[in-house]
Scaffold this active site. Structure first.
Site, PDB file in Angstrom:
ATOM      1  N   THR A  46       0.700  -1.299   0.010  1.00 33.05           N
ATOM      2  CA  THR A  46      -0.065   0.100   0.073  1.00 33.05           C
ATOM      3  C   THR A  46       1.006   1.230  -0.139  1.00 33.05           C
ATOM      4  O   THR A  46       0.548   2.251  -0.493  1.00 33.05           O
ATOM      5  CB  THR A  46      -0.820   0.079   1.190  1.00 33.05           C
ATOM      6  OG1 THR A  46      -1.839  -0.929   1.021  1.00 33.05           O
ATOM      7  CG2 THR A  46      -1.586   1.302   1.372  1.00 33.05           C
ATOM      8  N   SER A  51       1.345  -7.321  -0.904  1.00 33.42           N
ATOM      9  CA  SER A  51       1.920  -8.461   0.102  1.00 33.42           C
ATOM     10  C   SER A  51       0.938  -9.509   0.581  1.00 33.42           C
ATOM     11  O   SER A  51       1.530 -10.524   0.842  1.00 33.42           O
ATOM     12  CB  SER A  51       2.677  -7.675   1.182  1.00 33.42           C
ATOM     13  OG  SER A  51       1.938  -7.575   2.410  1.00 33.42           O
ATOM     14  N   THR A  87       1.611  -4.394   4.334  1.00 37.32           N
ATOM     15  CA  THR A  87       1.508  -4.437   5.789  1.00 37.32           C
ATOM     16  C   THR A  87       0.916  -5.822   6.058  1.00 37.32           C
ATOM     17  O   THR A  87       1.051  -6.553   7.259  1.00 37.32           O
ATOM     18  CB  THR A  87       0.384  -3.501   6.507  1.00 37.32           C
ATOM     19  OG1 THR A  87      -0.771  -3.412   5.661  1.00 37.32           O
ATOM     20  CG2 THR A  87       0.929  -2.118   6.370  1.00 37.32           C
TER      21      THR A  87
END
Ligand code: ASP
Length: 315
Positions: free
Chosen positions: A12, A58, A91
């Site tokens: 992000t 991720s 994250t």
């Protein structure tokens, strides 16, 4: 002055959206790591090198990306003119990568993971401040002779072995599973006193990442957990290749539904290594006398999966 190398992997922090008022509608991994660096005025004049290792959301993290990251780290950390490395990451799986690198990357140079909860186009984008802080922490840790793997997020430094995502949307989204941060940063990204001692990371190096990853899956214990999932993975493994390990995300202190227990005994008899973690956010699972299934301490189930993979690779 030595350089800080910034390895970009997406997330992000590199995400963009079309409508700044709807910052939750965006695509991760759109901007290059060089663009992220260029967007932070405080980094002008700092000796930096930006290298793109991957460009992914991720949630889609893979062993192949970890392998590429390991190779890049090994090369960059070996350079005399490099003080340390920042990794920009999503994250969602940051806790897995941080724990993996904590286990593999030792030495005297700092490795700092950072991320963002808002895309770069959001009015409250947190990526630029996190990136600035991460670079400052590398510089300061290198000056103090502190190596090891940590994460810098929302004004705090977390041990790579403990950091975990604890909120799905807040800017302050990470914690240490009940452990304190290593240090709190001031508004310039500097820290004075360490709250807890700096961690000592593993020394295995990244070579284990060049091996084929052993298949390890995670199974939850919950109401009605009757072992059906364990039977399913065992049956699938008979057709598609060996299952090497299972991490159980147990209830409370790593306890299992009795139905699940019976199936797990069968998996163990078939040569699968089974470890117990907890689905509870804090407290972990400690070993008890007579334990048949090893306890995973304070690792989250997804970190425990990384730990079991490394164990099966002999690390
Ligand atoms: N899905 C994103 C990622 O992990 C979320 C984030 O970075 O906050 O890449």
């Amino acid at each position: 002055m030595k350089s800080v190398v910034i390895l970009g992997t997406g997330g992000t922090i590199a995400g963009t959206g079309h409508d700044p008022d709807r910052s939750w509608q965006y695509r991760a991994a759109q901007l290059s790591v060089s663009q992220l660096v260029d967007a932070v005025p405080e980094l002008k004049g700092v000796p930096l090198e930006a290298l793109q290792v991957a460009q992914i959301d991720s949630k889609d993290m893979s062993w192949a990306v970890w392998r590429a990251l390991g190779q890049a780290l090994q090369t960059q950390l070996a350079r005399e003119d490099v003080a340390g490395v920042v990794i920009t990451h999503g994250t969602d799986t940051l806790e897995e990568t941080a724990y993996l690198l904590h286990r593999l990357v030792g030495g005297r140079k700092p490795v700092v993971l950072t991320a963002a909860m808002r895309p770069a186009t959001a009015p409250d984008a947190d990526g630029p401040a996190n990136l600035r802080d991460a670079v400052r922490v590398v510089q300061e840790a290198a000056r103090r002779g502190l190596g090891g793997v940590v994460a810098v997020l929302h004004g705090r430094i977390w041990a790579g072995s403990q950091v975990r995502k604890a909120h799905s949307s807040a800017l302050d989204a990470f914690d240490g599973g009940g452990r304190l941060p290593l240090a709190v940063l001031d508004e310039t990204g500097a820290w004075r006193e360490a709250i807890t001692p700096w961690p000592v990371s593993g020394k295995a190096g990244c070579l284990p990442l060049s091996a084929e990853p052993p298949r390890v899956e995670i199974i939850h214990s919950h109401a009605d957990a009757d072992g059906w999932m364990v039977q399913a993975v065992l049956a699938h493994a008979r057709q598609h290749g060996p299952l090497k390990g299972l991490v159980l995300a147990g209830t409370g202190h790593g306890t299992l539904h009795q139905g699940l227990e019976a199936a797990v005994t069968q998996a163990v008899a078939q040569g699968v290594t089974v470890w117990r973690s907890s689905r509870v956010a804090r407290g972990g699972v400690s070993s008890r006398e007579g334990d048949v299934l090893a306890a995973c301490g304070e690792l989250t189930p997804s970190q425990a999966r990384v730990a079991l993979m490394l164990y099966l690779l002999g690390v």
